[in-house]
Design an enzyme around this catalytic site. Structure first.
Site, PDB file in Angstrom:
ATOM      1  N   HIS A 199      -4.112  -2.777  -8.619  1.00  0.00           N
ATOM      2  CA  HIS A 199      -3.039  -1.903  -8.130  1.00  0.00           C
ATOM      3  C   HIS A 199      -2.285  -2.587  -6.983  1.00  0.00           C
ATOM      4  O   HIS A 199      -1.057  -2.645  -6.976  1.00  0.00           O
ATOM      5  CB  HIS A 199      -3.697  -0.584  -7.670  1.00  0.00           C
ATOM      6  CG  HIS A 199      -2.835   0.359  -6.895  1.00  0.00           C
ATOM      7  ND1 HIS A 199      -2.463   1.590  -7.388  1.00  0.00           N
ATOM      8  CD2 HIS A 199      -2.283   0.277  -5.660  1.00  0.00           C
ATOM      9  CE1 HIS A 199      -1.723   2.215  -6.495  1.00  0.00           C
ATOM     10  NE2 HIS A 199      -1.591   1.450  -5.432  1.00  0.00           N
ATOM     11  N   GLU A 200      -3.030  -3.118  -6.030  1.00  0.00           N
ATOM     12  CA  GLU A 200      -2.392  -3.737  -4.860  1.00  0.00           C
ATOM     13  C   GLU A 200      -1.569  -4.962  -5.267  1.00  0.00           C
ATOM     14  O   GLU A 200      -0.467  -5.169  -4.772  1.00  0.00           O
ATOM     15  CB  GLU A 200      -3.442  -4.135  -3.823  1.00  0.00           C
ATOM     16  CG  GLU A 200      -4.201  -2.945  -3.211  1.00  0.00           C
ATOM     17  CD  GLU A 200      -3.287  -1.923  -2.562  1.00  0.00           C
ATOM     18  OE1 GLU A 200      -2.180  -2.278  -2.129  1.00  0.00           O
ATOM     19  OE2 GLU A 200      -3.691  -0.743  -2.506  1.00  0.00           O
TER      20      GLU A 200
END
Ligand SMILES: *[C@@H]1O[C@H](CO)[C@@H](O)[C@H](O)[C@H]1NC(C)=O
Ligand SMILES: *[C@@H]1O[C@H](CO)[C@@H](O)[C@H](O)[C@H]1NC(C)=O
Ligand SMILES: *[C@@H]1O[C@H](CO)[C@@H](O)[C@H](O)[C@H]1NC(C)=O
Ligand SMILES: [Zn+2]
Length: 419
Positions: A199-200
């Site tokens: 996600h990051e």
């Protein structure tokens, strides 16, 4: 953030079509200094597996030559000269160039360029251009620093881009910082940590509100108007470059709330072509204008994620839930940046909201629940029983898991649009 960083062409391009995304990870000293189990988890499991997924999933449309990052200026004052693609510091370059909290190694930096007031000239000074990094499209600096941001509740990790290349505005470098105290080495936490890391990195690669104004169409043309300096206009109140309404569109929903009232609820929708197509297919709503962005959670969460109410366990929503999946909608967004191609066979199945129709995606959940009740149908995926103690367990709608309704009494005055 440094914009418009010129890249050096490689004389021999090894591969230039159908090129997998190549992410080069650089671990900061702070990762080496962690306890062995945490260091091992980060370096041997989390990042290699996250990168492997992303490299298989995305291709770069325009592969780069050698990446050589621009130096930061000591005073943060710089200028650009028309004939010179490099930016030039007024005064001097800083001793260190940072990407987020990480100091960029000297080997990755261009020569410093300084403006000479008396000569009215921009000249190189100090160490010459360094080697840079070949055979990579994106440099990811990974750190494990207990920063101020780690003190905020429940932050496991955060990431962003720090330099964009000049030709397509694609991010070429970014950072991911993991808050050391939040790194769990427990086996049952691994899947969640892995999806957090992916996600990051996706934020740093393209899914960030600060990049919306830099998105390009399939022909490589900017979707947002550029000005004389080559950049979009900066919106001071947002603290971001202002995107055009070809990227994000503001709409108003008629919003049923408690007490029979209908309010006007403003939403931001991402309306690039593939996102629209995938969102319409997912919800089975052919008139849907775009995919709604998160409107809550403060700076950093708002606008930078998909709306939780609509996509729940999709991995690019703004808070953590179990069983996070990277759906076709997120892959579509990455393609619509204009920088990548996606391999949709790497997309994971998202059940939340699937085929629920326009009322689900365009109306309030109160409206939707009321309608289902009237027709004596199930209200899933929502539920309306208060969470009790002891927990009252039921079977999830798909019969594949035990579930609990997490509805709780709100102790304060709830804004009307959420009633
Ligand atoms: C600017 O150029 C002049 C003439 O070459 C030189 O003497 C001077 O040291 C330069 N100033 C800086 C700040 O580099
Ligand atoms: C800047 O952002 C604010 C907040 O979203 C918005 O109300 C305003 O219209 C924007 N300004 C411009 C010039 O687009
Ligand atoms: C897409 O991913 C699948 C599954 O990993 C793989 O079999 C296929 O070769 C990939 N397609 C392309 C064009 O890379
Ligand atoms: Zn996020």
């Amino acid at each position: 953030v440094v914009y418009q960083v010129p890249l050096r062409e490689n004389h021999v391009l090894k591969r230039n079509v159908g090129q997998q995304l190549r992410i080069k990870i650089i671990y900061d000293r702070s990762v080496e200094d962690l306890l062995p189990e945490k260091r091992h988890l980060i370096k041997n499991k989390l990042f290699p597996q996250a990168i492997s997924y992303l490299e298989k999933t995305f291709q770069v449309r325009k592969p780069t030559g050698t990446i050589l990052l621009s130096r930061q200026c000591a005073t943060n004052q710089y200028l650009r000269r028309k004939a010179d693609p490099h930016r030039c510091c007024r005064g001097a370059c800083s001793d260190h160039t940072k990407c987020g909290p990480v100091i960029v190694p000297e080997e990755h930096l261009q020569q410093c360029r300084v403006f000479n007031e008396s000569e009215w000239h921009c000249g190189p000074t100090g160490l010459p251009d360094q080697e840079g990094v070949r055979d990579a499209d994106f440099l990811l600096y990974v750190s494990a620093l207990t920063t101020e941001r780690c003190g905020h509740e429940n932050i496991i990790a955060y990431a962003a881009y720090c330099q964009l290349e000049a030709e397509m505005d694609r991010p070429i470098a970014g950072y991911a910082n993991l808050c050391p105290n939040m790194i769990s080495t427990q086996a049952q936490e691994f899947v969640g940590m892995l999806s957090t890391v992916k996600h990051e990195i996706i934020h740093a690669l393209g899914f960030s509100a600060g990049l919306f104004a830099f998105y390009r169409d399939d022909d490589g043309k900017p979707l947002t108007t550029r000005y004389a300096d080559g950049l979009p206009s900066f919106n001071e109140s947002l603290g971001l470059y202002q995107w055009s309404n070809k990227v994000v569109h503001k709409a108003v929903r008629l919003w049923d709330v408690r007490g029979g009232q209908i309010l006007r609820h403003a939403v931001h929708l991402l309306i690039t072509p593939r996102v629209v197509e995938e969102a319409r297919k997912h919800f089975n709503c052919p008139i849907l204008e775009g995919m709604e962005l998160e409107n809550q959670g403060g700076m950093g969460t708002e606008l930078n994620h998909w709306e939780k109410r609509l996509l729940e366990n999709e991995a690019m929503t703004g808070s953590h839930t179990q069983n996070r999946v990277f759906s076709r909608i997120t892959l579509a967004l990455m393609e619509d940046t204009g920088w990548y191609k996606a391999n949709y066979s790497m997309a994971e199945k998202l059940d939340w909201g699937r085929n629920k129709g326009c009322d689900f995606v365009m109306k309030s959940c109160k409206f939707w629940i009321d309608q289902k009740r009237q027709k004596r149908q199930l209200i899933s995926p929502y539920c309306d029983t208060l969470r009790s103690n002891p927990l009252q367990l039921t079977c999830r709608q798909d019969q594949r898991a035990v579930a609990v309704c997490n509805l709780q009494k709100f102790p304060k005055q709830l804004p009307q649009e959420y009633q």
